[in-house]
Design an enzyme around this catalytic site. Sequence first.
Site, PDB file in Angstrom:
ATOM      1  CD  GLU A 216      58.497  -1.853  33.808  1.00 52.96           C
ATOM      2  OE1 GLU A 216      58.019  -2.554  32.885  1.00 52.96           O
ATOM      3  OE2 GLU A 216      59.708  -1.596  33.913  1.00 52.96           O
TER       4      GLU A 216
ATOM      5  CB  CYS B 236      65.062   0.337  34.617  1.00 51.08           C
ATOM      6  SG  CYS B 236      64.791   2.111  34.391  1.00 51.08           S
TER       7      CYS B 236
END
Length: 211
Positions: free
Chosen positions: A111, A8
């Site tokens: 993402e 992340c």
Amino acid sequence: MSKINAMCYHTKLTAEKEDIEKEFEATYYEPESYIPKEAINGFAFAKNPIVMDEDKGHIVMANWGLIPFWAKDDSIKKMTLNSRIETAASKPAFRNSVKNRCLIIADAFYEWQWLDAKGKEKQKYIIKPTDQEIFGFAGFYSEWTNHHNGENITSYTIATTEANELMAEIHNNKKRMPIILKKENRNDWLKGETLENFQFPYEVDLIAKAI
């Protein structure tokens, strides 16, 4: 340790300051320091709002990219944007910080799904919980002093775990996901509840949208 081990690196926080304070029952030490950001890039190592275990009533600004207290310089931050919760307690960069718990405040993260074997083509997604407009990533923090100029820096890392079904489909090259805490578990995390309790299958329901 490789920076590609976790996942992340891109988050979002555009909520109103007052809504953030209400959600976390905490106030900013420096309200003017909060700037809403559509895209927060971990590799900018910028300051972002967190709530620390030792001061739950306040929101502080801390640098993304954990710098352990023993570091000679801050170069390690490139590799500490994330920490695998399964191994954090044994990794030199994190083992002194796993009891230093924090909530990293966000309202979404990004993402990229690989569309080919080498990731030359990717599809970007924005992802957030279905039941929290503003949420807290599980994180660890560290206090470090720059020996050259005496500056004290608070820095953090986002804890990650094995991907759930949705995130395994999106983050299909590494199959990891950041740990987003259920609202009712935020204090459990801050109080130091065992790390294993927050590993997958612990998860919140997520929704993803291609953008």
